[in-house]
Design a protein around this motif. Structure first.
Motif, PDB file in Angstrom:
ATOM      1  N   TYR A  70     -49.115 -22.844  28.692  1.00 19.71           N
ATOM      2  CA  TYR A  70     -48.356 -23.132  27.482  1.00 19.71           C
ATOM      3  C   TYR A  70     -48.917 -24.349  26.748  1.00 19.71           C
ATOM      4  N   ILE A  71     -48.844 -24.293  25.437  1.00 17.51           N
ATOM      5  CA  ILE A  71     -49.102 -25.473  24.613  1.00 17.51           C
ATOM      6  C   ILE A  71     -47.769 -26.221  24.526  1.00 17.51           C
ATOM      7  N   THR A  72     -47.770 -27.482  24.913  1.00 17.13           N
ATOM      8  CA  THR A  72     -46.544 -28.290  24.926  1.00 17.13           C
ATOM      9  C   THR A  72     -46.679 -29.435  23.919  1.00 17.13           C
ATOM     10  N   PRO A  73     -45.568 -30.114  23.593  1.00 15.24           N
ATOM     11  CA  PRO A  73     -45.675 -31.262  22.684  1.00 15.24           C
ATOM     12  C   PRO A  73     -46.645 -32.336  23.183  1.00 15.24           C
ATOM     13  N   SER A  74     -46.671 -32.589  24.489  1.00 21.32           N
ATOM     14  CA  SER A  74     -47.615 -33.597  24.995  1.00 21.32           C
ATOM     15  C   SER A  74     -49.055 -33.118  24.831  1.00 21.32           C
ATOM     16  N   TYR A  75     -49.285 -31.815  24.960  1.00 25.85           N
ATOM     17  CA  TYR A  75     -50.615 -31.243  24.736  1.00 25.85           C
ATOM     18  C   TYR A  75     -51.021 -31.462  23.274  1.00 25.85           C
ATOM     19  N   LEU A  76     -50.076 -31.216  22.356  1.00 27.15           N
ATOM     20  CA  LEU A  76     -50.348 -31.410  20.925  1.00 27.15           C
ATOM     21  C   LEU A  76     -50.667 -32.870  20.618  1.00 27.15           C
ATOM     22  N   ASN A  77     -49.935 -33.799  21.238  1.00 21.61           N
ATOM     23  CA  ASN A  77     -50.205 -35.229  21.031  1.00 21.61           C
ATOM     24  C   ASN A  77     -51.589 -35.594  21.564  1.00 21.61           C
ATOM     25  N   SER A  89     -62.417 -42.043  13.565  1.00 20.92           N
ATOM     26  CA  SER A  89     -61.719 -42.423  12.343  1.00 20.92           C
ATOM     27  C   SER A  89     -60.894 -43.687  12.555  1.00 20.92           C
ATOM     28  N   ASP A  90     -60.855 -44.537  11.514  1.00 25.05           N
ATOM     29  CA  ASP A  90     -59.994 -45.722  11.566  1.00 25.05           C
ATOM     30  C   ASP A  90     -58.538 -45.334  11.381  1.00 25.05           C
ATOM     31  N   THR A  91     -58.310 -44.247  10.648  1.00 29.12           N
ATOM     32  CA  THR A  91     -56.948 -43.745  10.459  1.00 29.12           C
ATOM     33  C   THR A  91     -56.721 -42.592  11.435  1.00 29.12           C
ATOM     34  N   VAL A  92     -55.463 -42.234  11.627  1.00 26.98           N
ATOM     35  CA  VAL A  92     -55.148 -41.132  12.544  1.00 26.98           C
ATOM     36  C   VAL A  92     -55.183 -39.825  11.760  1.00 26.98           C
ATOM     37  N   PRO A  93     -56.086 -38.905  12.100  1.00 29.84           N
ATOM     38  CA  PRO A  93     -56.175 -37.638  11.369  1.00 29.84           C
ATOM     39  C   PRO A  93     -54.948 -36.751  11.619  1.00 29.84           C
ATOM     40  N   SER A  94     -54.703 -35.856  10.688  1.00 33.12           N
ATOM     41  CA  SER A  94     -53.623 -34.875  10.834  1.00 33.12           C
ATOM     42  C   SER A  94     -54.227 -33.530  11.212  1.00 33.12           C
ATOM     43  N   TYR A  95     -53.429 -32.717  11.892  1.00 35.75           N
ATOM     44  CA  TYR A  95     -53.885 -31.359  12.168  1.00 35.75           C
ATOM     45  C   TYR A  95     -52.680 -30.431  12.281  1.00 35.75           C
ATOM     46  N   ARG A  96     -52.981 -29.135  12.169  1.00 33.81           N
ATOM     47  CA  ARG A  96     -51.954 -28.102  12.297  1.00 33.81           C
ATOM     48  C   ARG A  96     -52.526 -26.971  13.138  1.00 33.81           C
ATOM     49  N   LEU A  97     -51.740 -26.536  14.105  1.00 34.96           N
ATOM     50  CA  LEU A  97     -52.121 -25.437  14.989  1.00 34.96           C
ATOM     51  C   LEU A  97     -51.154 -24.296  14.740  1.00 34.96           C
ATOM     52  N   THR A 180     -54.254 -12.741  25.982  1.00 34.29           N
ATOM     53  CA  THR A 180     -54.046 -12.012  24.725  1.00 34.29           C
ATOM     54  C   THR A 180     -53.303 -12.849  23.689  1.00 34.29           C
ATOM     55  N   GLN A 181     -52.700 -13.963  24.136  1.00 35.07           N
ATOM     56  CA  GLN A 181     -51.925 -14.771  23.199  1.00 35.07           C
ATOM     57  C   GLN A 181     -51.871 -16.225  23.657  1.00 35.07           C
ATOM     58  N   LEU A 182     -51.560 -17.093  22.709  1.00 34.58           N
ATOM     59  CA  LEU A 182     -51.392 -18.517  22.970  1.00 34.58           C
ATOM     60  C   LEU A 182     -49.927 -18.837  22.740  1.00 34.58           C
ATOM     61  N   CYS A 183     -49.268 -19.404  23.735  1.00 36.01           N
ATOM     62  CA  CYS A 183     -47.822 -19.614  23.669  1.00 36.01           C
ATOM     63  C   CYS A 183     -47.471 -21.087  23.579  1.00 36.01           C
ATOM     64  N   PHE A 184     -46.377 -21.365  22.858  1.00 32.97           N
ATOM     65  CA  PHE A 184     -45.846 -22.730  22.765  1.00 32.97           C
ATOM     66  C   PHE A 184     -44.551 -22.807  23.542  1.00 32.97           C
ATOM     67  N   ALA A 185     -44.372 -23.912  24.270  1.00 33.90           N
ATOM     68  CA  ALA A 185     -43.136 -24.141  25.010  1.00 33.90           C
ATOM     69  C   ALA A 185     -42.791 -25.617  24.922  1.00 33.90           C
ATOM     70  N   PRO A 186     -41.490 -25.952  24.847  1.00 33.05           N
ATOM     71  CA  PRO A 186     -41.084 -27.365  24.771  1.00 33.05           C
ATOM     72  C   PRO A 186     -41.528 -28.165  25.999  1.00 33.05           C
ATOM     73  N   THR A 187     -41.601 -27.526  27.162  1.00 32.48           N
ATOM     74  CA  THR A 187     -42.081 -28.187  28.380  1.00 32.48           C
ATOM     75  C   THR A 187     -42.944 -27.199  29.162  1.00 32.48           C
ATOM     76  N   ALA A 188     -43.713 -27.724  30.081  1.00 32.32           N
ATOM     77  CA  ALA A 188     -44.579 -26.859  30.892  1.00 32.32           C
ATOM     78  C   ALA A 188     -43.772 -25.965  31.812  1.00 32.32           C
ATOM     79  N   GLU A 189     -42.522 -26.363  32.114  1.00 31.58           N
ATOM     80  CA  GLU A 189     -41.691 -25.577  33.037  1.00 31.58           C
ATOM     81  C   GLU A 189     -40.783 -24.592  32.323  1.00 31.58           C
TER      82      GLU A 189
END
Length: 197
Positions: A70-77, A89-97, A180-189
């Motif tokens: 799973y992709i989790t919020p900590s993974y995104l951070n 970069s001196d600034t923090v870049p933005s991204y969207r998945l 076959t897919q990439l999943c998002f979950a609030p936590t790894a569990e």
């Protein structure tokens, strides 16, 4: 000899006199050569920064395409930290998945889930027609992953050489490699039923 003839004779002599011309040429050419050199360095730095930003986005896309967990919020951070490290970069870049899917019955792309880090909004299904020319042809229910990054560029020199501050934008589309897919979950569990895929 009249005054007019005297002035004309002096002007003719002045026209033939070449002493001091090297100094005059140097006074005109040195600032121009310095400007050309600094412009070349500035434009090289800008193109290099754009190349690095694109490579960083490609690295993130490759990383998530290989993910089987799973992709989790900590993974995104962590991805945002990696993006900043890779772009130097001196600034923090933005991204969207974003994970999209082709729905054959509705004849359109559908956003399965989208998450961002930075100041850009998440992608919605209603936004997809605007970028449909950048999306690949998919089979029914097939998924693709979109990684978009935005990196600020600040010119190396403060004086104006034709470059101002702007933002590099990268748009990478890939597909999951090992699942076959990439999943998002609030936590790894998270229970698989609650995950967004």
């Amino acid at each position: 000899m009249s005054l007019t003839k005297s002035i004309l004779a002096r002007l003719r002599r002045l026209r033939r006199d070449e002493s001091g011309s090297g100094t005059v040429e140097m006074v005109f050419m040195v600032p121009l050569l310095c400007w050309c050199l600094l412009s070349t360095i500035s434009y090289f730095h800008a193109y290099r920064s754009e190349h690095v930003a694109t490579k960083a986005a490609t690295t993130l896309a490759d990383m998530v395409s290989r993910e089987t967990e799973y992709i989790t919020p900590s993974y995104l951070n962590g991805m945002r930290g990696m993006l900043r490290f890779l772009t130097m970069s001196d600034t923090v870049p933005s991204y969207r998945l974003t994970v999209i899917m082709w729905n054959e019955d509705k004849n359109k792309y559908v956003v399965r889930w989208s998450r961002e880090r930075g100041d850009k909004p998440t992608l919605r299904t209603s936004d997809l027609p605007d970028i449909s020319n950048q999306l690949p042809l998919l089979k029914d229910q097939e998924r693709a992953i979109i990684v978009e990054t935005w990196t600020d560029y600040v010119p190396q020199y403060e004086y104006n050489l034709g470059l101002n501050e702007f933002e590099f934008e990268s748009f990478i589309v890939t597909r999951p490699r090992f699942s076959t897919q990439l999943c998002f979950a609030p936590t790894a569990e998270t229970d698989p039923v609650d995950a967004k895929c």
